[in-house]
Every structure is written in C-alpha cells, then in structure tokens.
Design an enzyme around this catalytic site. Sequence first.
Site, mmCIF file in Angstrom:
data_model
loop_
_atom_site.group_PDB
_atom_site.id
_atom_site.type_symbol
_atom_site.label_atom_id
_atom_site.label_comp_id
_atom_site.label_asym_id
_atom_site.label_seq_id
_atom_site.Cartn_x
_atom_site.Cartn_y
_atom_site.Cartn_z
ATOM 1 N N HIS A 94 0.835 -1.210 0.000
ATOM 2 C CA HIS A 94 0.000 0.000 0.000
ATOM 3 C C HIS A 94 0.866 1.256 0.000
ATOM 4 C CE1 HIS A 94 -3.402 2.644 1.083
ATOM 5 N NE2 HIS A 94 -2.516 3.254 1.856
ATOM 6 N N GLU A 95 1.882 1.277 0.858
ATOM 7 C CA GLU A 95 2.746 2.462 0.923
ATOM 8 C C GLU A 95 3.523 2.653 -0.379
ATOM 9 O OE1 GLU A 95 2.166 4.503 3.127
ATOM 10 O OE2 GLU A 95 1.006 3.152 4.396
ATOM 11 N N HIS A 98 1.579 4.475 -2.933
ATOM 12 C CA HIS A 98 1.685 5.934 -2.903
ATOM 13 C C HIS A 98 2.919 6.410 -3.684
ATOM 14 C CE1 HIS A 98 -1.652 6.603 -0.299
ATOM 15 N NE2 HIS A 98 -1.139 5.960 0.720
#
Length: 225
Positions: A94-95, A98
Amino acid sequence: MFWFYLAAIIILPLYAQFKVKNTYTKYSKVRSTSGMTGAQVARLILDTNGLEDVKVVESKGFLSDHYNPLTKIVALSSHNYHEASVAGTAVAAHEVGHAIQDKEAYAFLRFRHRLAPVASITSNASWVFIMIGFIFSSLSFSKTLLGVGIAMLAVGVLFQLVTLPVEFNASSRALDQIVALNIIRNEEETHARKVLSAAAMTYVAAAAVAVMELARLLLIFNNRD
C-alpha cells in the site's frame, strides 16, 4: 437528532480503529507463503516499477507506515519491516502504491500534497474563530467570525475527502502489484484485501465525522439571526 450526531462522531472513529487493529493483528500472525518481509516486498515492487531511488526504512511505532513524497522514503513499522506476514505484505504494498502514484503524478495525491499545509493551518485556526463567534454571539460581528471559522474548517474537510481516492487508489495498486508479482497466492489475496479495507475504514470514518461537523456548523450559521 443531536444524540444521533453525537453517537455517530464517537462510535464511527472508535469502530474504525477497533476494526483496523483487530484485522491487522489477526493477519500479522499469518505468515505469507512467499516468505518475504515487508521490506523485501516494498523493495521488489519499487524496483519493478523503476523506483530504485526510493528508499525503504524502518519506522518506530505501531502502524506508523507511510510514504514521504518529499524525501522519497517508504517507512515501515518494525513488525512489517522485519516479518513475513500477510498483513505486512499488504501494508508495505500500500505504501509503495503511494510512491507509484507520486511517480505517475496522480492528480489527487498532488492536490492533497499541496492542500496539506494550508489545511493544517486553517483546521487549527478555524476553531478560534468559531469559538469567538459562539462566545460573543450577541455582538454584530459574531456571525462573520463564525462564517470565517466555518470556511477555514471546510478546507480541512476538503483535505479529508481528497484523501479518500488517494488511499483507495493506493490499495488498488497494492493488490494489483502483489498479485502480478506472485507475492501472495490463493486465499492470501482475500486476507490482504481485508487488511487494506479495514485500514481504509479509518479514513472513511474521519471524513464522515468531518462532514457531519461541518454540516452541523452550517445549520447553526444559517439559523443565526
């Protein structure tokens, strides 16, 4: 109506926090079949997407995972950084999602980044104007002060709303990456999705509370003589 509002702004955030903590704790104990730590997952996805310049570092604190677009660093909390779990895989991906958004100049991420410093100032200062507007309600300029406070608060609400597509899109990218790279297999995809959905709920709850508070203040403002 007031009691419904009060219950909602208290229960929603508490439930979201409970959900994300329980879901994360459950799947942080499930070892991923790939055997890759969160740090290894992040590094693999970054390198696959041409982001060799983005660093992966360990971050202190529980679920302190984040991506900093200014320093180009993916920071993972200790457990996610070192352990090979389904939850750690999902959070790390998920990170990195980004970071991929940043590389591709994802519009909502750029807008949120530009809005963040303004929202930080206006959100805090807004309550000064709002409280003065309430305290000195008998004075002629109190409604103007209240209106200024509400307008400043609205910037913070906008930030919360813009955050939603940023987070949902990062989670979508994360799932695509870990499936395509065969990092997770079979039922692990369902488990990873549950972790990401629970985390997203905290942002949904925060946005919902912010919108309800803004709506309440707007009703008060409109009812002022």
